[in-house]
Design an enzyme around this catalytic site. Structure first.
Site, PDB file in Angstrom:
ATOM      1  CG  HIS A  14      69.064  34.677  43.173  1.00 51.61           C
ATOM      2  ND1 HIS A  14      68.701  35.526  44.193  1.00 51.61           N
ATOM      3  CD2 HIS A  14      70.152  34.025  43.635  1.00 51.61           C
ATOM      4  CE1 HIS A  14      69.527  35.374  45.214  1.00 51.61           C
ATOM      5  NE2 HIS A  14      70.423  34.454  44.892  1.00 51.61           N
ATOM      6  CG  HIS A  16      74.617  31.819  44.627  1.00 56.17           C
ATOM      7  ND1 HIS A  16      75.219  32.916  45.193  1.00 56.17           N
ATOM      8  CD2 HIS A  16      73.310  31.874  44.997  1.00 56.17           C
ATOM      9  CE1 HIS A  16      74.325  33.603  45.890  1.00 56.17           C
ATOM     10  NE2 HIS A  16      73.159  32.995  45.787  1.00 56.17           N
ATOM     11  CE  LYS A 100      71.586  39.582  46.607  1.00 58.95           C
ATOM     12  NZ  LYS A 100      71.157  38.246  46.290  1.00 58.95           N
ATOM     13  CG  HIS A 137      69.736  38.125  51.168  1.00 62.86           C
ATOM     14  ND1 HIS A 137      70.008  36.828  50.811  1.00 62.86           N
ATOM     15  CD2 HIS A 137      69.247  38.068  52.434  1.00 62.86           C
ATOM     16  CE1 HIS A 137      69.709  36.026  51.824  1.00 62.86           C
ATOM     17  NE2 HIS A 137      69.242  36.753  52.819  1.00 62.86           N
ATOM     18  CG  HIS A 175      66.127  34.652  48.065  1.00 66.84           C
ATOM     19  ND1 HIS A 175      65.934  35.629  49.003  1.00 66.84           N
ATOM     20  CD2 HIS A 175      67.458  34.655  47.817  1.00 66.84           C
ATOM     21  CE1 HIS A 175      67.094  36.185  49.302  1.00 66.84           C
ATOM     22  NE2 HIS A 175      68.032  35.615  48.584  1.00 66.84           N
ATOM     23  CG  ASP A 248      69.358  31.612  46.353  1.00 65.52           C
ATOM     24  OD1 ASP A 248      70.539  31.861  46.045  1.00 65.52           O
ATOM     25  OD2 ASP A 248      68.907  31.749  47.507  1.00 65.52           O
TER      26      ASP A 248
HETATM   27 ZN   LIG Z   1      71.397  33.653  46.630  1.00 64.31          ZN
END
Ligand SMILES: [Zn+2]
Length: 347
Positions: A14, A16, A100, A137, A175, A248
């Site tokens: 995960h 970004h 996602k 999420h 997460h 994350d």
């Molecule tokens: Zn994230």
């Protein structure tokens, strides 16, 4: 005496990377430790079509330091307009590794997320058929649900109904931050896994809020009580196949973090492995770090673990910069609030 620990090269399930100047600044930090990463699609505008994903993958590859061998694993951002045939085609040619799901409004750039889950049922059905994981999420966004309860509410109201409706759908609860999330993954069988970040293994909500607010510790899902953090540490260090690393790592400039209404996200790519080694060592679980960081993730995604290895050394505290510079402005590196003795050799 230097102690060392050699692992299969880890992956980040995960991540970004953003785009443009920010991507160029942060990508080398991931590529120096991780072989692969699941790339989050919440750009502005989001990565919604296979063409978007292919173009973004090409921009990432063009920005990847030469010789690193880093491989981005692309995802599509699920919207109420996502076409099942596009998802099937992109999965079949290996362009995407997952889709996602952001509930609308859950986090940074999630305005295009899903409001009405009945509108994505056909896409989810297609994913179940082709074995493509849904990364979620896991927070509801309803204003009346307390922010500390949003993960538990998501499990009850959203995820459990989806999984009862489509038991073959493979799901990654991303997460995980609560005892509820840990229990849900543990009891959910082979079709569900949970990722855990490095920062949620270290932070509880006191670190964020007691004795002054610390914007660099603000992330979503927000850090919870200490009992929840302990459950995450227990899950991560257990060696259980259903838990693996998803950092994350989510860079924002300091200007965007240090605001009356600051952005959510911790930038952990530079020191995530050092933080993990410290946490696992404290639990007497260094022998299970490889399962968490390097083996369980590929197994769930039906990929081979990486053939190459990395070695961590225990020495003087790790020397990670407090900030990195980007053309958009400085980005603060996650400060775990403890000395980090483990570092990746040569990295
Ligand atoms: Zn994230």
């Amino acid at each position: 005496m230097t102690r060392t620990l050699t692992l299969r090269r880890p992956d980040d399930w995960h991540l970004h990377l953003r785009d443009g100047a920010m991507m160029h600044a942060v990508l080398p930090w991931t590529a120096r430790h991780f072989a692969r990463a699941i790339i989050m699609p919440n750009l502005v505008p989001p990565v919604v079509t296979p063409a978007d994903a292919a173009a973004y993958r090409d921009r990432i590859l063009a920005a990847t330091p030469r010789g690193s061998g880093f491989r981005p694993l692309m995802t599509l951002y699920l919207t109420e307009e996502t076409q099942p045939r596009d998802v099937r085609a992109a999965a079949e040619i290996g362009l995407i590794a997952a889709v996602k799901l952001y509930p609308a409004g859950a986090t940074t750039n999630s305005a295009s997320g899903v409001k009405d889950f009945s509108k994505v049922r056909r896409v989810l059905e297609t994913m179940a058929q082709v074995g493509l994981p849904l990364c979620v999420h896991g927070e509801v966004t309803d204003a009346e649900v307390d922010i500390f309860d949003r993960e538990a509410a998501f499990l009850d109201r959203v995820l459990d109904p989806i999984r009862r409706d489509l038991p073959e759908l493979r799901v990654v609860l991303e997460h995980v931050t609560t005892t509820d999330g840990v229990a849900y993954v543990r009891e959910g069988g082979d079709g569900i896994a949970g990722t855990i970040t490095a920062h949620h293994l270290v932070l509880n909500r006191n670190h964020l809020l007691a004795g002054g607010i610390r914007p660099h510790y603000y992330c979503l899902p927000v850090a919870k009580r200490e009992t929840h953090r302990r459950a995450l540490v227990g899950a991560a260090t257990s060696g259980e196949a259903s838990f693996f690393l998803g950092t994350d790592s989510a860079p924002h400039t300091d200007a965007a973090k240090l605001q009356p209404c600051g952005c959510a996200g911790c930038f952990t790519a530079p020191n995530a492995l050092s933080v993990l080694a410290e946490v696992f060592e404290a639990e007497g679980a260094l022998d299970r770090l490889e399962a968490f960081a390097s083996l369980n993730g590929p197994a769930f995604y039906r990929l081979e673990p990486n053939a190459e290895t990395i070695t961590l050394e225990r020495a003087a505290p790790e020397d990670v910069p407090a900030q990195i510079d980007t053309e958009d402005g400085p980005v603060t590196v996650f400060d775990p609030g403890m000395a980090l003795h483990w570092r990746v050799s040569g990295g």
